[in-house]
Scaffold this active site. Structure first.
Site, PDB file in Angstrom:
ATOM      1  N   LYS A  33     -18.116  15.826   8.448  1.00  0.00           N
ATOM      2  CA  LYS A  33     -17.049  15.053   7.810  1.00  0.00           C
ATOM      3  C   LYS A  33     -17.248  13.582   8.116  1.00  0.00           C
ATOM      4  O   LYS A  33     -17.333  13.185   9.279  1.00  0.00           O
ATOM      5  CB  LYS A  33     -15.667  15.491   8.291  1.00  0.00           C
ATOM      6  N   LYS A  62      -9.146  10.024   1.653  1.00  0.00           N
ATOM      7  CA  LYS A  62      -7.707  10.138   1.384  1.00  0.00           C
ATOM      8  C   LYS A  62      -7.235   9.112   0.348  1.00  0.00           C
ATOM      9  O   LYS A  62      -6.335   8.309   0.610  1.00  0.00           O
ATOM     10  CB  LYS A  62      -6.903  10.003   2.680  1.00  0.00           C
ATOM     11  N   MET A  63      -7.836   9.160  -0.818  1.00  0.00           N
ATOM     12  CA  MET A  63      -7.469   8.208  -1.869  1.00  0.00           C
ATOM     13  C   MET A  63      -5.987   8.330  -2.221  1.00  0.00           C
ATOM     14  O   MET A  63      -5.440   9.422  -2.316  1.00  0.00           O
ATOM     15  CB  MET A  63      -8.332   8.436  -3.110  1.00  0.00           C
ATOM     16  N   ASN A  64      -5.355   7.183  -2.435  1.00  0.00           N
ATOM     17  CA  ASN A  64      -3.925   7.150  -2.771  1.00  0.00           C
ATOM     18  C   ASN A  64      -3.641   5.836  -3.479  1.00  0.00           C
ATOM     19  O   ASN A  64      -3.423   4.816  -2.845  1.00  0.00           O
ATOM     20  CB  ASN A  64      -3.075   7.285  -1.504  1.00  0.00           C
ATOM     21  N   ASP A  65      -3.679   5.868  -4.810  1.00  0.00           N
ATOM     22  CA  ASP A  65      -3.511   4.650  -5.597  1.00  0.00           C
ATOM     23  C   ASP A  65      -3.062   5.060  -6.992  1.00  0.00           C
ATOM     24  O   ASP A  65      -2.817   6.241  -7.249  1.00  0.00           O
ATOM     25  CB  ASP A  65      -4.830   3.857  -5.633  1.00  0.00           C
ATOM     26  N   ARG A 185      -8.531  22.944  18.234  1.00  0.00           N
ATOM     27  CA  ARG A 185      -8.934  22.682  19.609  1.00  0.00           C
ATOM     28  C   ARG A 185      -9.241  24.011  20.303  1.00  0.00           C
ATOM     29  O   ARG A 185      -8.341  24.861  20.409  1.00  0.00           O
ATOM     30  CB  ARG A 185      -7.816  21.952  20.378  1.00  0.00           C
TER      31      ARG A 185
END
EC number: 4.1.1.23
Length: 235
Positions: A33, A62-65, A185
């Site tokens: 990643k 994390k595209m946010n537009d 974890r």
């Protein structure tokens, strides 16, 4: 087919990357990643290089537009040879659909279209933050369910969610969806900055499609051994 264990490379430059990658094993056996830190420092070229070397890549930006901007961004990312990429589910259905359309439009004809994953609530978000800072009156589970349902209807291939939410989501959103879970974890490891965590075995039992693990692998004395142990526990 084994379920993927994705190694979160929380690194900021190519030198550190080149020091770590050989310690994880052969490229064809490694799923990585890449997040904002490395991508913003080294640019798209590093992603393309790693893809050409045989690594599977989850590009987590994390595209946010607005939808048009996200469409063009996703179209560009689709040319890099990635397997997964992300948008924020809070961006809404039109934005999610635009991201999916952009990935389809940008993918070379001889390549697979990257899977689009919608981020529900970050695993660092506690109930207190959800209620008192985001002013959301839903429970965490109901908020995640709402976002996941919207994402699926808009064309996303799956969601990023806490392993604690997967079992409920599988029942209510469906089996034909990817549930990729950070916040993993191994027993005995510190939670670090994660609030909603589980072990690889718990994630397996609750139905995660893939898990994302960072520091327990990358900071281990023998990263490849740690990686293989987590793969074994999850599969």
């Amino acid at each position: 087919m084994s379920r993927p264990v994705i190694v979160a490379l929380d690194l900021d430059n190519e030198k550190k990357l080149n020091e770590l990658l050989p310690k994880l094993g052969k490229p064809e056996n490694v799923f990585i990643k890449i997040g904002m830190e490395l991508f913003f420092n080294e640019g798209p070229k590093i992603v393309k290089q790693l893809s050409e070397q045989g690594y599977q890549i989850f590009l987590d930006l994390k595209m946010n537009d607005i939808p048009n901007t996200v469409y063009n961004g996703a179209k560009a990312l689709a040319r890099l040879g990635i397997t997964y990429t992300t948008v924020h589910a809070l961006g809404g259905s039109q934005m999610i659909k635009a991201a999916k359309d952009g990935l389809i439009a940008g993918t070379p004809i001889d390549k697979n279209v990257p899977k689009l994953l919608a981020v529900t609530e970050l695993t660092s978000i506690s109930d207190e933050i959800l209620h008192y800072e985001q002013n959301c009156n839903l429970s965490m589970n109901d908020q995640v369910l709402s976002l996941a349902t919207t994402a699926k209807k808009a064309g996303a291939d799956g969601v990023i969610c806490s392993p604690l939410e997967v079992k409920d989501l599988r029942q209510k959103v469906g089996e034909d969806f990817l549930y990729v879970t950070p916040g993993i974890r191994p027993a005995g490891n510190a939670k670090d900055d994660q609030s909603r965590v589980a072990t690889p075995l718990q994630a397996k039992e609750w139905g995660s499609t893939a898990i994302v693990v960072g520091r327990p692998i990358t900071l281990a004395t023998d990263p490849e051994a740690a990686y293989e142990a987590i793969k074994k526990e999850f599969n």
